[in-house]
Design a protein around this motif. Structure first.
Motif, short mmCIF file in Angstrom:
data_model
loop_
_atom_site.label_atom_id
_atom_site.label_comp_id
_atom_site.label_asym_id
_atom_site.label_seq_id
_atom_site.Cartn_x
_atom_site.Cartn_y
_atom_site.Cartn_z
N GLU A 114 2.54 5.61 -0.02
CA GLU A 114 1.20 5.63 0.56
C GLU A 114 0.27 6.60 -0.19
O GLU A 114 -0.93 6.36 -0.30
N MET A 115 0.83 7.69 -0.74
CA MET A 115 -0.02 8.57 -1.55
C MET A 115 -0.46 7.84 -2.82
O MET A 115 -1.62 7.92 -3.23
N LEU A 116 0.48 7.13 -3.44
CA LEU A 116 0.13 6.42 -4.68
C LEU A 116 -0.92 5.34 -4.38
O LEU A 116 -1.78 5.06 -5.21
N ARG A 117 -0.84 4.76 -3.20
CA ARG A 117 -1.76 3.68 -2.86
C ARG A 117 -3.14 4.20 -2.49
O ARG A 117 -4.16 3.64 -2.89
N SER A 118 -3.17 5.28 -1.74
CA SER A 118 -4.45 5.67 -1.13
C SER A 118 -5.30 6.57 -2.03
O SER A 118 -6.50 6.70 -1.78
N TYR A 119 -4.70 7.18 -3.04
CA TYR A 119 -5.47 8.06 -3.93
C TYR A 119 -5.82 7.35 -5.24
O TYR A 119 -5.18 6.36 -5.60
N PRO A 120 -6.77 7.90 -5.97
CA PRO A 120 -7.24 7.22 -7.19
C PRO A 120 -6.28 7.44 -8.37
O PRO A 120 -6.63 8.09 -9.35
N LEU A 121 -5.09 6.93 -8.27
CA LEU A 121 -4.06 7.21 -9.28
C LEU A 121 -3.78 5.97 -10.11
O LEU A 121 -3.66 4.86 -9.59
N ASP A 122 -3.62 6.21 -11.41
CA ASP A 122 -3.26 5.13 -12.33
C ASP A 122 -1.78 5.17 -12.67
O ASP A 122 -1.22 4.17 -13.13
N GLY A 123 -1.16 6.32 -12.50
CA GLY A 123 0.26 6.46 -12.83
C GLY A 123 0.81 7.67 -12.11
O GLY A 123 0.06 8.45 -11.50
N ALA A 124 2.15 7.81 -12.16
CA ALA A 124 2.77 8.91 -11.40
C ALA A 124 3.95 9.50 -12.16
O ALA A 124 4.72 8.78 -12.81
N VAL A 125 4.06 10.82 -12.07
CA VAL A 125 5.28 11.52 -12.47
C VAL A 125 5.97 11.93 -11.18
O VAL A 125 5.35 12.59 -10.32
N LEU A 126 7.21 11.52 -11.02
CA LEU A 126 7.96 11.77 -9.80
C LEU A 126 8.92 12.92 -10.05
O LEU A 126 9.81 12.81 -10.90
N MET A 127 8.74 14.02 -9.32
CA MET A 127 9.57 15.20 -9.57
C MET A 127 10.55 15.39 -8.41
O MET A 127 10.17 15.77 -7.31
N GLY A 128 11.82 15.10 -8.69
CA GLY A 128 12.85 15.22 -7.65
C GLY A 128 14.19 15.56 -8.27
O GLY A 128 14.31 15.74 -9.49
N GLY A 129 15.19 15.68 -7.44
CA GLY A 129 16.53 15.97 -7.96
C GLY A 129 17.53 16.24 -6.85
O GLY A 129 18.65 15.76 -6.90
N CYS A 130 17.12 17.04 -5.85
CA CYS A 130 18.04 17.32 -4.75
C CYS A 130 18.29 15.99 -4.03
O CYS A 130 17.35 15.28 -3.65
N ALA A 569 11.47 -5.29 -0.14
CA ALA A 569 10.42 -5.97 -0.92
C ALA A 569 9.86 -7.13 -0.12
O ALA A 569 10.58 -7.88 0.52
N GLY A 570 8.57 -7.27 -0.15
CA GLY A 570 7.90 -8.37 0.55
C GLY A 570 6.60 -8.63 -0.16
O GLY A 570 6.42 -8.21 -1.30
N PRO A 571 5.67 -9.29 0.51
CA PRO A 571 4.37 -9.51 -0.13
C PRO A 571 3.71 -8.18 -0.47
O PRO A 571 3.91 -7.19 0.26
N ALA A 572 2.94 -8.17 -1.56
CA ALA A 572 2.29 -6.92 -1.97
C ALA A 572 1.36 -6.42 -0.87
O ALA A 572 0.67 -7.20 -0.23
N THR A 573 1.38 -5.10 -0.63
CA THR A 573 0.44 -4.50 0.32
C THR A 573 -0.93 -4.45 -0.37
O THR A 573 -1.01 -4.01 -1.52
N PRO A 574 -1.98 -4.88 0.31
CA PRO A 574 -3.29 -4.89 -0.36
C PRO A 574 -3.74 -3.49 -0.76
O PRO A 574 -3.39 -2.52 -0.09
N GLU A 575 -4.50 -3.42 -1.83
CA GLU A 575 -5.14 -2.16 -2.23
C GLU A 575 -6.13 -1.76 -1.14
O GLU A 575 -6.64 -2.63 -0.41
N PRO A 576 -6.40 -0.44 -1.00
CA PRO A 576 -7.39 -0.02 0.00
C PRO A 576 -8.75 -0.66 -0.27
O PRO A 576 -9.08 -0.94 -1.41
#
Ligand code: FES
Length: 579
Positions: A114-130, A569-576
Motif C-alpha cells: 500500500e505504501m508503494l501504491r499510494s505514494y509517488p514512487l517509481d521503484g523501491a529498495v526493500l531493506m530487510g533480513g530478520c 494474486a488476482g486482478p490488478a488493484t487500480p492505481e489511486p
C-alpha cells in the motif's frame, strides 16, 4: 531499447510524473510540499522517485545498521540520477515480538504494497533480513509490481565463547540443554549470553534469515553476492550503494518483480533451500511468495526436489560452519556455481542479466564449507514433506538436522494441549514419558498459536536429558526456528485449532513416523477417530477486536503459505485516482 527488452522509459512516462510533472492544482500541492521538505525542483523534476522501504527499528538488533545503509542506498540513487525517499515500515523483530512475528508478516506485506501504491514512487529498495521481513517485503512488492530490488541485512559476525564459535539459536538450544542437564553453570551461561550476538546483522547460522536472504538472491531479486556479506563488512556498504544505483536503471528499463519471478526461478529457490539444508520456514514463505506472483507451488514440488538435491552447505544447524565462514568461502555465488547443474541458469535477475551470467566466474575457496555435489554433507532429503492420516494436507521436517535413528519410529503419544500446558508439565518428574515417546503439541498453528509460533522444537523432558537423551520425535502444528534441530515434525495441516486430526490424539495413542516413505500416521481406527471427532468442540475465537480478527478470518493453512486469502494474486488493484 533496454536490457529487459522493453523500450526505455521517458520522464513523462514515470509513475511519479502524475504527482510532480503535470500542471494542475494537485501537482502544485505535491511540488510545494516537496519544497517544504527542503528539496528543490532540480532534485526531483523528471527523475525516478525511489522509495527505500526501511525496516530499521530500535528494537530490531538485526537491522541496527540500516540507518547508515539507507544513507548509502540514497548515495547510489543520487549518483544514478534518481530521487530517494526513505519510508519506514513495521520492523518484525524476531527476538522480541510475541506471540510470533509470523502473526505480522502479512501486515508488513500489506503495508509495503500500500505504501508503494499510494505514494509517488517509481521503484523501491526493500531493506530487510530478520526472518519474516524478507518474505513480507517481497510479497508486498510482488503484488504492487513496480521495479523493486531487495537489499539483505546480511548475517552478523560469528559468536565466541572460550575458544568455541557460537551460532545464533543453534548453540543457544545446545547449551540450554546442557544447562538443564546440569553440565554448565550460571556463570558459563551468562558468558554465552554475552558472546553469542556481537554485531548488527541477522542470525548467522543457516536459519530462516540466511535461508530467505539466499532465496531472495537466487530468485533474482538482489544483486549477485548480496546475501552473504556480513552486515558490518564495508562490502555491505558498497553493496547498498550499488543497489541504489541499480534500482534507478531498473526503473528506466521497467524491470519489475514479475519479470524476474517465474515457475523456474521458484524451482531454483526450492533447489537452493534443499542444498543449504534451509529452514523449514522457507517452505511457507516460498508458497506465499509464489502465490503473489500467480505461481502455484504445491508441497509436492518441495518433496520432488528434496529427493534429488543433496545438502552441500556445511553450515549449522546441519553442519559445522557459520555465515562468516561461508562468505570467505565464496558465499552464495560459489555455492550456486557448485549447484549450477541442478539450476535453471536462464532465469532473469534484477541485474538485467541471467542467473548464469551473474554467477559466471564464481570461485569456491573452501570446499569443506561449500561442498561440491559429489561430496555433500548429507544426501538428498534435507527437508521433507510428510503426509498421512495425522497430516492429510501435509507436514514438514528436516531430516538433515535430526537423529537418523528416529527416521523410522513408532511410539506412544504424550499430548500437550497448548504451550502453557507443555511448559507446566514437560519437566514434571511424574510425566509418563520415555525416550520412545512421541511428544505432541497442539493449538500452535496459524489460528491456534495464533501466528504459528516457533514452538515446534519441544524441549526434551529434563529427566530424559539427565539420562543422556538429546533427541526424540516431536509433532506439532507450530513452526520451528531455522536454527533449531531435532526430529521435529512441523506445520501439521489442518491445524488442531480448526479440528485437524492432531486435535483428536490422546496420550498413549501410537504414532508412526516413516521418513523414507514420507508418512506420518496415527495408529487409531477410523471408527474411533470418527467417534472422537463427533465429540470435538471448536475452541472460542482468539480475538474479539483489532487486527487479530482480520487475521483469524483470512489466514490460510501452512500448505497455502499462511497468506491472507484475499492477498493471493488476482486482478490488478487500480492505481489511486488522480485527485
Ligand atoms: Fe533476526 Fe534471527 S533474530 S534473524
Amino acid at each position: 531499447m533496454s536490457v529487459s527488452g522493453k523500450p526505455r522509459k521517458k520522464s513523462e512516462e514515470l509513475r511519479s510524473h502524475r504527482w510532480f510533472g503535470v500542471d494542475d492544482l494537485r501537482s502544485f500541492g505535491h511540488r510545494s510540499r516537496a519544497y517544504q521538505i527542503g528539496f528543490g525542483r532540480e532534485d526531483f523534476a523528471g527523475k525516478p522517485v525511489i522509495g527505500i522501504i526501511n525496516t530499521w527499528s530500535d528494537i530490531n538488533p538485526c537491522h541496527t545498521h540500516f540507518r547508515q545503509r539507507a544513507e548509502e542506498v540514497k548515495r547510489g540513487i543520487w549518483q544514478a540520477g534518481g530521487f530517494p525517499l526513505e519510508l519506514p515500515a513495521i520492523s518484525l523483530s524476531e527476538p522480541f515480538q510475541k506471540p510470533s512475528t509470523m502473526l505480522y508478516r502479512n501486515l508488513l506485506a500489506m503495508e509495503t504494497e500500500e505504501m508503494l501504491r499510494s505514494y509517488p514512487l517509481d521503484g523501491a529498495v526493500l531493506m530487510g533480513g530478520c526472518d519474516k521481513t524478507t518474505p513480507a517485503l517481497i510479497m508486498g512488492a510482488t503484488s504492487m509490481n513496480i521495479p523493486s530490488i531487495f537489499l539483505p541485512a546480511g548475517p552478523m559476525l560469528r559468536g565466541h565463547w572460550r575458544g568455541q564459535t557460537l551460532g545464533s539459536g543453534s548453540d543457544a538450544w545446545k547449551y540450554w540443554a546442557e544447562k538443564r542437564a546440569g553440565n554448565i553453570d550460571d556463570n558459563d551461561w551468562r558468558e554465552i549470553e554475552e558472546g553469542i550476538a556481537r554485531s548488527p546483522g541477522h542470525c548467522m547460522t543457516m536459519g530462516t534469515a540466511s535461508t530467505m536472504g539466499a532465496i531472495a538472491e537466487v530468485l533474482g531479486l538482489t544483486l549477485s553476492g548480496a546475501s552473504s556479506i556480513p552486515a558490518p563488512d564495508s562490502s555491505h556498504s558498497r553493496m547498498a550503494t550499488r543497489t541504489g544505483r541499480r534500482i534507478v536503471e531498473m526503473v528506466w528499463d521497467d524491470l519489475k518483480p514479475r519479470d524476474v519471478l517465474s515457475a523456474a526461478s521458484f524451482d531454483n529457490a526450492v533447489t537452493l533451500a534443499m542444498a543449504v539444508g534451509g529452514s523449514t520456514n522457507c517452505i511457507i514463505h516460498l508458497v506465499a511468495m509464489a502465490g503473489r506472483a500467480g505461481i502455484d507451488l504445491p508441497l509436492s514440488r518441495f518433496d520432488m526436489f528434496s529427493r534429488k538435491v543433496p545438502v552441500i552447505a556445511n553450515l549449522r544447524p546441519n553442519g559445522k560452519f557459520l555465515m562468516e565462514d561461508f562468505y570467505f568461502a565464496g558465499g552464495l555465488r560459489a555455492l550456486l556455481g557448485e549447484l549450477a547443474p541442478m539450476l535453471e541458469l536462464g532465469c532473469a535477475t534484477v541485474s538485467g542479466k541471467t542467473l548464469g551470467e551473474d554467477i559466471a566466474g564464481a570461485r569456491n575457496n573452501e570446499p569443506d564449507v561449500i561442498r561440491p555435489l559429489d561430496n555433500p554433507i548429507s544426501g538428498p532429503g534435507g527437508l521433507c514433506v510428510l503426509f498421512g492420516n495425522l497430516a492429510p494436507n501435509g507436514a514438514v521436517m528436516k531430516p538433515a538436522a535430526a537423529d537418523p535413528r528416529l527416521a523410522k519410529h513408532t511410539g506412544p503419544a504424550v499430548v500437550f494441549d497448548d504451550y502453557n500446558d507443555m511448559a507446566a508439565r514437560i519437566d514434571d518428574p511424574d510425566l509418563d514419558v520415555t525416550a520412545d515417546s512421541v511428544l505432541v503439541l497442539r493449538n500452535s498453528g496459524p489460528q491456534g498459536g495464533p501466528g504459528m509460533p516457533e514452538w515446534g522444537m519441544l524441549p526434551v523432558p529434563k529427566k530424559l536429558l539427565a539420562q543422556g537423551v538429546r533427541d526424540m520425535v516431536r509433532i506439532s502444528d507450530a513452526r520451528m526456528s531455522g536454527t533449531s534441530y531435532g526430529t521435529c515434525i512441523l506445520h501439521v495441516s489442518p491445524e488442531s485449532y480448526v479440528g485437524g486430526p492432531l486435535a483428536l490424539v490422546r496420550s498413549g495413542d501410537m504414532i508412526a513416523l516413516d521418513v523414507a516413505e514420507r508418512r506420518l500416521d496415527l495408529l487409531v481406527s477410523d471408527a474411533e477417530l470418527a467417534a472422537r471427532r463427533a465429540n470435538w468442540k471448536a475452541p472460542p475465537p482468539r480475538y474479539e477486536r483489532g487486527y487479530g480478527v482480520m487475521f483469524a478470518q483470512h489466514i490460510t493453512q501452512a500448505e497455502r503459505g499462511c497468506d491472507f486469502d484475499y492477498l493471493h494474486a488476482g486482478p490488478a488493484t487500480p492505481e489511486p485516482e488522480i485527485h
